[in-house]
Every structure is written in structure tokens, then in C-alpha cells.
Write a protein that holds these residues in place. Sequence first.
Motif, PDB file in Angstrom:
ATOM      1  N   PHE A 135     -11.801 -29.871  26.108  1.00 53.55           N
ATOM      2  CA  PHE A 135     -10.800 -29.315  27.199  1.00 53.55           C
ATOM      3  C   PHE A 135      -9.710 -30.793  26.309  1.00 53.55           C
ATOM      4  CE2 PHE A 135      -8.981 -29.866  31.633  1.00 53.55           C
ATOM      5  CZ  PHE A 135      -7.171 -29.142  31.395  1.00 53.55           C
ATOM      6  N   ILE A 136      -8.956 -29.989  25.854  1.00 53.52           N
ATOM      7  CA  ILE A 136      -7.862 -30.326  25.118  1.00 53.52           C
ATOM      8  C   ILE A 136      -6.124 -30.893  26.335  1.00 53.52           C
ATOM      9  CG2 ILE A 136      -5.786 -31.516  23.761  1.00 53.52           C
ATOM     10  CD1 ILE A 136      -8.185 -29.772  21.656  1.00 53.52           C
ATOM     11  N   LEU A 137      -6.009 -32.107  27.083  1.00 59.95           N
ATOM     12  CA  LEU A 137      -4.500 -32.308  28.008  1.00 59.95           C
ATOM     13  C   LEU A 137      -3.452 -33.710  28.057  1.00 59.95           C
ATOM     14  CD1 LEU A 137      -6.686 -32.958  31.340  1.00 59.95           C
ATOM     15  CD2 LEU A 137      -7.912 -33.974  28.617  1.00 59.95           C
ATOM     16  N   PRO A 138      -3.071 -33.583  28.672  1.00 63.78           N
ATOM     17  CA  PRO A 138      -2.313 -34.900  28.571  1.00 63.78           C
ATOM     18  C   PRO A 138      -3.487 -36.876  28.684  1.00 63.78           C
ATOM     19  CG  PRO A 138      -1.451 -33.542  29.911  1.00 63.78           C
ATOM     20  CD  PRO A 138      -2.469 -32.900  29.356  1.00 63.78           C
ATOM     21  N   LYS A 139      -2.965 -37.333  28.681  1.00 65.96           N
ATOM     22  CA  LYS A 139      -3.849 -38.886  28.096  1.00 65.96           C
ATOM     23  C   LYS A 139      -4.197 -39.132  29.897  1.00 65.96           C
ATOM     24  CE  LYS A 139      -5.082 -42.428  26.432  1.00 65.96           C
ATOM     25  NZ  LYS A 139      -4.858 -43.704  24.864  1.00 65.96           N
ATOM     26  N   ASP A 140      -2.675 -39.320  30.597  1.00 65.53           N
ATOM     27  CA  ASP A 140      -3.257 -39.770  32.065  1.00 65.53           C
ATOM     28  C   ASP A 140      -4.103 -37.756  32.897  1.00 65.53           C
ATOM     29  OD1 ASP A 140      -1.304 -41.150  31.844  1.00 65.53           O
ATOM     30  OD2 ASP A 140       0.468 -40.323  32.706  1.00 65.53           O
ATOM     31  N   ASN A 141      -3.989 -37.205  32.314  1.00 66.68           N
ATOM     32  CA  ASN A 141      -5.266 -36.549  33.229  1.00 66.68           C
ATOM     33  C   ASN A 141      -7.260 -36.526  32.838  1.00 66.68           C
ATOM     34  OD1 ASN A 141      -2.516 -34.878  33.042  1.00 66.68           O
ATOM     35  ND2 ASN A 141      -3.546 -35.065  35.613  1.00 66.68           N
ATOM     36  N   ALA A 142      -6.924 -37.347  31.939  1.00 66.26           N
ATOM     37  CA  ALA A 142      -8.098 -37.570  30.789  1.00 66.26           C
ATOM     38  C   ALA A 142      -9.656 -37.974  31.897  1.00 66.26           C
ATOM     39  CB  ALA A 142      -8.313 -38.156  29.806  1.00 66.26           C
ATOM     40  N   ARG A 143      -9.213 -38.829  32.566  1.00 70.76           N
ATOM     41  CA  ARG A 143     -10.454 -39.561  33.271  1.00 70.76           C
ATOM     42  C   ARG A 143     -11.002 -38.839  34.764  1.00 70.76           C
ATOM     43  NH1 ARG A 143     -11.564 -44.984  33.139  1.00 70.76           N
ATOM     44  NH2 ARG A 143     -12.369 -44.528  35.203  1.00 70.76           N
ATOM     45  N   GLU A 144      -9.617 -37.994  35.373  1.00 70.17           N
ATOM     46  CA  GLU A 144     -10.219 -37.414  36.021  1.00 70.17           C
ATOM     47  C   GLU A 144     -10.947 -35.663  35.189  1.00 70.17           C
ATOM     48  OE1 GLU A 144      -7.775 -33.648  38.403  1.00 70.17           O
ATOM     49  OE2 GLU A 144      -6.549 -36.023  37.763  1.00 70.17           O
ATOM     50  N   ALA A 145     -10.099 -34.928  34.238  1.00 68.84           N
ATOM     51  CA  ALA A 145     -11.026 -34.026  33.533  1.00 68.84           C
ATOM     52  C   ALA A 145     -12.557 -34.200  33.368  1.00 68.84           C
ATOM     53  CB  ALA A 145     -10.692 -33.892  32.594  1.00 68.84           C
ATOM     54  N   ALA A 146     -12.747 -36.064  32.859  1.00 69.64           N
ATOM     55  CA  ALA A 146     -14.000 -36.256  32.249  1.00 69.64           C
ATOM     56  C   ALA A 146     -15.450 -36.943  32.737  1.00 69.64           C
ATOM     57  CB  ALA A 146     -13.676 -37.634  31.476  1.00 69.64           C
ATOM     58  N   ILE A 147     -15.077 -36.359  34.251  1.00 68.90           N
ATOM     59  CA  ILE A 147     -15.756 -36.548  35.145  1.00 68.90           C
ATOM     60  C   ILE A 147     -17.078 -35.308  35.015  1.00 68.90           C
ATOM     61  CG2 ILE A 147     -16.471 -36.172  38.308  1.00 68.90           C
ATOM     62  CD1 ILE A 147     -13.006 -37.354  38.267  1.00 68.90           C
ATOM     63  N   VAL A 148     -16.244 -33.983  34.391  1.00 65.87           N
ATOM     64  CA  VAL A 148     -17.261 -32.989  34.504  1.00 65.87           C
ATOM     65  C   VAL A 148     -18.143 -33.318  32.976  1.00 65.87           C
ATOM     66  CG1 VAL A 148     -17.785 -30.451  34.066  1.00 65.87           C
ATOM     67  CG2 VAL A 148     -15.792 -31.521  35.524  1.00 65.87           C
ATOM     68  N   SER A 149     -19.231 -33.188  33.513  1.00 62.76           N
ATOM     69  CA  SER A 149     -20.681 -33.523  32.048  1.00 62.76           C
ATOM     70  C   SER A 149     -20.707 -32.061  31.475  1.00 62.76           C
ATOM     71  CB  SER A 149     -21.677 -34.280  32.623  1.00 62.76           C
ATOM     72  OG  SER A 149     -22.164 -32.803  33.042  1.00 62.76           O
ATOM     73  N   ASP A 150     -20.892 -32.520  29.963  1.00 61.87           N
ATOM     74  CA  ASP A 150     -21.193 -31.814  28.889  1.00 61.87           C
ATOM     75  C   ASP A 150     -20.223 -31.182  28.674  1.00 61.87           C
ATOM     76  OD1 ASP A 150     -23.989 -32.501  29.726  1.00 61.87           O
ATOM     77  OD2 ASP A 150     -24.892 -31.084  30.767  1.00 61.87           O
ATOM     78  N   LEU A 151     -18.974 -31.658  28.429  1.00 62.44           N
ATOM     79  CA  LEU A 151     -17.790 -30.434  28.257  1.00 62.44           C
ATOM     80  C   LEU A 151     -17.013 -32.831  27.797  1.00 62.44           C
ATOM     81  CD1 LEU A 151     -15.685 -28.042  28.561  1.00 62.44           C
ATOM     82  CD2 LEU A 151     -14.592 -29.589  30.585  1.00 62.44           C
ATOM     83  N   LYS A 152     -16.753 -31.956  26.337  1.00 66.54           N
ATOM     84  CA  LYS A 152     -15.487 -32.681  25.534  1.00 66.54           C
ATOM     85  C   LYS A 152     -13.950 -33.114  26.489  1.00 66.54           C
ATOM     86  CE  LYS A 152     -18.661 -32.890  21.603  1.00 66.54           C
ATOM     87  NZ  LYS A 152     -18.486 -32.511  19.797  1.00 66.54           N
ATOM     88  N   VAL A 153     -13.969 -34.018  26.205  1.00 69.67           N
ATOM     89  CA  VAL A 153     -12.851 -34.050  27.012  1.00 69.67           C
ATOM     90  C   VAL A 153     -12.024 -34.850  25.987  1.00 69.67           C
ATOM     91  CG1 VAL A 153     -11.577 -35.156  29.168  1.00 69.67           C
ATOM     92  CG2 VAL A 153     -13.187 -34.109  29.504  1.00 69.67           C
ATOM     93  N   TYR A 154     -10.972 -34.780  25.576  1.00 71.28           N
ATOM     94  CA  TYR A 154     -10.160 -35.476  24.915  1.00 71.28           C
ATOM     95  C   TYR A 154      -8.444 -35.705  25.449  1.00 71.28           C
ATOM     96  CZ  TYR A 154     -13.139 -33.766  21.517  1.00 71.28           C
ATOM     97  OH  TYR A 154     -14.650 -33.329  20.908  1.00 71.28           O
ATOM     98  N   GLY A 155      -7.932 -36.720  26.087  1.00 70.12           N
ATOM     99  CA  GLY A 155      -6.623 -36.957  26.024  1.00 70.12           C
ATOM    100  C   GLY A 155      -5.710 -37.035  25.050  1.00 70.12           C
ATOM    101  N   VAL A 156      -4.668 -36.740  25.216  1.00 63.20           N
ATOM    102  CA  VAL A 156      -3.657 -37.068  24.354  1.00 63.20           C
ATOM    103  C   VAL A 156      -1.587 -37.553  24.280  1.00 63.20           C
ATOM    104  CG1 VAL A 156      -4.482 -34.762  22.507  1.00 63.20           C
ATOM    105  CG2 VAL A 156      -3.217 -34.328  23.640  1.00 63.20           C
ATOM    106  N   GLU A 157      -1.704 -38.399  23.704  1.00 65.92           N
ATOM    107  CA  GLU A 157      -0.300 -38.287  24.331  1.00 65.92           C
ATOM    108  C   GLU A 157       0.856 -37.543  23.767  1.00 65.92           C
ATOM    109  OE1 GLU A 157      -0.504 -42.313  22.778  1.00 65.92           O
ATOM    110  OE2 GLU A 157      -1.274 -43.300  24.995  1.00 65.92           O
ATOM    111  N   ASN A 158       0.706 -36.562  22.253  1.00 65.28           N
ATOM    112  CA  ASN A 158       1.711 -36.447  21.672  1.00 65.28           C
ATOM    113  C   ASN A 158       1.438 -35.139  20.800  1.00 65.28           C
ATOM    114  OD1 ASN A 158       3.798 -36.232  19.079  1.00 65.28           O
ATOM    115  ND2 ASN A 158       5.040 -37.246  20.563  1.00 65.28           N
ATOM    116  N   ILE A 159       1.801 -33.998  20.263  1.00 66.06           N
ATOM    117  CA  ILE A 159       1.488 -32.775  20.104  1.00 66.06           C
ATOM    118  C   ILE A 159       1.178 -32.656  18.168  1.00 66.06           C
ATOM    119  CG2 ILE A 159       3.809 -32.048  19.470  1.00 66.06           C
ATOM    120  CD1 ILE A 159       2.893 -29.055  20.173  1.00 66.06           C
ATOM    121  N   SER A 160       1.551 -34.069  18.171  1.00 64.78           N
ATOM    122  CA  SER A 160       1.103 -34.232  16.330  1.00 64.78           C
ATOM    123  C   SER A 160      -0.009 -34.582  16.437  1.00 64.78           C
ATOM    124  CB  SER A 160       2.495 -35.300  16.408  1.00 64.78           C
ATOM    125  OG  SER A 160       2.476 -35.862  16.796  1.00 64.78           O
ATOM    126  N   GLU A 161      -0.391 -35.163  17.657  1.00 65.91           N
ATOM    127  CA  GLU A 161      -2.063 -35.423  17.390  1.00 65.91           C
ATOM    128  C   GLU A 161      -3.243 -34.169  17.831  1.00 65.91           C
ATOM    129  OE1 GLU A 161      -3.043 -38.357  20.929  1.00 65.91           O
ATOM    130  OE2 GLU A 161      -1.083 -39.536  20.426  1.00 65.91           O
TER     131      GLU A 161
END
Length: 511
Positions: A135-161
Motif C-alpha cells: 500500500f503506497i500512501l502519504p507519509k502522514d498516514n503510514a503509521r496508521e496503515a502499518a497496523i495491518v500485518s503482512d502488508l507492505k506499507v510505504y509512506g511517501v512525501e512526493n510523487i517523484s519518490e
Amino acid sequence: MLTKVYGSAVFGIEATTVTVEVNVDTGVGYHLVGLPDNAIKESNYRIAAALLNNGYRIPGKKITLNLAPADLRKEGSAYDLTLALGILTASGQIKSANLEKYIIMGELSLDGSLHPITGALPIAIKAKEEGFEGFILPKDNAREAAIVSDLKVYGVENISEVIAFFDSEKPLEETIIDTRAEFHKTLDFPEFDFSEVKGQESIKRCMEIAAAGGHNIILIGPPGAGKTMLAKRLPSILPPMTLHEALETTKIHSVVGKTKKMGLMGQRPFRSPHHTISDVALVGGGAYPQPGEISLSHNGVLFLDELPEFKRGVLEVMRQPLEDREVTISRARFTVTYPSSFMLVASMNPSPSGYFNDADAPITSSPAEMQRYLGKISGPLLDRIDIHIEVTPVPFEKLSEDRKGESSVDIRKRVTAAREIQTQRFEAFDTVHYNAQMGARQIHDFCRLDEPSKELLKNAMERLNLSARAYDRILKVARTIADLEKTQKVNGNHIAEAIQYRSLDREGWLG
């Protein structure tokens, strides 16, 4: 060229995967279909500026974007990143390898940076259920989404990343959270503690009983008696949330965007809306339904200060959620259900002047004025409140004492022990976990009375003209008192104490 990218839509507290199909063909035009709202329709301006400011562009060709399923209403700006990556891939500006393995969401700023989204936790749960790798989403939401185990969560700050990640130029940093460690870390006590309350021992006893059995309670007393002070300290004696309760509570707060940078909620919510609140804001709803205050207080406390000042229509819509512990909002095309299992704590003055019918009070109100004031609250709503208790001002001797009262930690131990007894008692029932949730069947099985107790309750019912619902409330409260004493059977002492906590049912309580 046709490309598929995956996003998600949240309805209620559940997510539905949305497939964003992007087709770039010869011609000119930009066509966005699939029931998008205005925020999504405006996304092409944000996307064009964001891509241009990061060295890319929207191709001057015919672009068709479809949000499938096409009959499902989509709303919000969180699809910006999804649409942008679809356009870049379909036009051949970036590679499309592994794109289908990820849910991608985020609102774009004009410089390509990402703003946080709402509903990250329900989306992450759905992504895991449907077998997505990450799951790729804004960095501010990464900790919340990372609660779910067995799913890679990537918090990003810019579309270039994100572009660099799919072009295999630079890997994204995965956000990893130990959910259980995170949960136990946040199980500290809130700021308020019962040790700070001077006097009011009988009211503290009521609050302990209410917390032990999950009972609704109303505090009646003059200004300055400590009603709000006591109510704010109630969450500090409630049992710690289970991991399941914490996840459920976090999901609801995630939907309305109240969990940015937070991760898992470990403390029970305490909501205190102002008396000018509308019925929609209280129970939830709107053109695109959102949870109301009663759902945001799920697994916690809803405090209504100055209850008679709330509009009568607002209070009446609470009657069904108080019984069913959920609220269902229906629209022509869909229905959403929000959980709303909360403890209602209400406070009120006994009269418009704020004082009982007392000649020594600074301002007095006549019995008729007091009755009219109390009449703003309907009988059916009061019937759904298990404990009614009068709060009297604290005398100077108590206020000036240096000795602290019993702490929330000590009270919480007794409450937790009583709740454990109830958990074992109701382990065979899916919808009943504590005494306040008992139905007719459980009351019949677990609140059996001996003959003297029956006679005592019969006399109280006849003398106070109590309703059948009030009868059930007394039995439930008596059962909780017995649990606090670790007594298996409900006896006359428990019934007598429970009857005392029906102040508004007693004739002549106005003095």
C-alpha cells in the motif's frame, strides 16, 4: 495503451477496491468517468501541475479514465496519485512492472507533494484481504496503515519518490510497526485522575458501578458541584481496550481523518459535543454519510453537558442507537452501518436557575419551572439511562483537605475484575459482553431474585410507578453491584442500592 492501477473507496467503515483504468489513444481530450465527484473531476489540474513541476507531463492525446465499478459513487481527492501514475504508465513515461501489486492513494499538491487521506486503516485491511502486496500512501498516514500485518506499507512525501520506485531507481522505505507493542505502549492513563476529586464519595461509587457494568449515567446538580470534573475522569477507570476494540475504534476515527501520524488508538475515546450540535452531526449522515459523535465515541464515553439545552429532536435520535449499539444510515442507493457502543454520561442543572428548590440558593426557581425544565428530556430517553444521581456541592471542609482521594488506578482494578467476571458469564453470547448489554434472556438467567428481594423491587415499582424498562435497568445495575462484590447471587442490598440510583423516578425529589 491501457493501464490498470488500484485505489480504494470507503463506505461506512469498510473499503471497496477501485480499479482505475487509463487508456491513452490518438486524438485529443480528457474524459473521466465512473461517477466521480467534483473533487475528482478537478484532479486533472492538480495532476498536470504536479507532473510538470517534477519533469513529466500529461500527453496531448485522448485520455480516458474509468473508475470501476462505474456505478459506485467515488468522492474525495485521494485518487490524485492513482490517476497520475495511471496516466504516466499508459503514456509510457514510466514502467508498469508490479503496478498491479499495490493499492496507491494520495492527494497531490501542485509541487507533487502528498497530503494525507482519510480511511487509511480500512483501505489497508481490505488490501490485505484481497491479496495486494503493498500500500503506497502519504507519509502522514503510514503509521496508521502499518497496523495491518503482512502488508507492505510505504509512506511517501512526493510523487517523484513513487515514480523512482516503479522505475527501479530508488526503493521506498517500508513502515513497520509492532502492533501489539504499539498497543500496549499507549495504554497509559489519561490526564485526569479521580484522586484529584475532593469529597463526592457517593458519586465516585456511582461512577465505579457505571464503569464496571457499562451503564449510562446522568448527573443532576447545581453549578460548581463537580459534574463535568467527574465525567472527564470516567475514562480513567474504564478497563483497558482490547486489541480488537482498539482496531475497531481506530477504523472509525480513520474514516474522518482523526488519526494522522497516530497509529493505533490505545485510549478509550471521550467525546463532548456542544449543545448546539445537529442531529446529523450527532448520529452521522450527510449526502455522503460520515460517522457522527456517537460512533466516534464507540468503545468510549459520550458526554452531553447541560442535557436539557440540547434540541429535543437531537436527543430523540439517540434512542435507537442506545438500544441497538449501532446506527444505520440509509440512502436511495446504499446503506451504511456504524457501530456505536458507547457509555452515555449526561449532566444537567435541576432548574433554569441552576439550583434545587432551596431558599438558601442564590437564585431560585419554582417547582413548576423546574418541572418544565426537566420536561425537555423525554421519558423514553431517561428510561435508557440506568443510573440517575444527584450531585450536591462539596463542603469547605472537604475542599480544604490535603488528603488525596482514591486514585483511578485502584478503582480501575476493581472495575476490571468485575468486567472479567462478566466476560466469563457472557462468553456464549456474541453480542453481550457486559451487564448493560443484557437482553431479556440474560436478565432472566443471571438476575434471579429471592422472595424478599422480589418484594422489595415490587414495592419500589408500585410506589415510584416505574416502567418495565426501568425494572430491567435496576436488575442490571444490581447485577453489576453484585459483581463488584464478587457475589454470585443478586440480593436485597444490591436491589436497594440500585433503586437509589433512579433519582428522576422518585416522586418529590425536587424537594
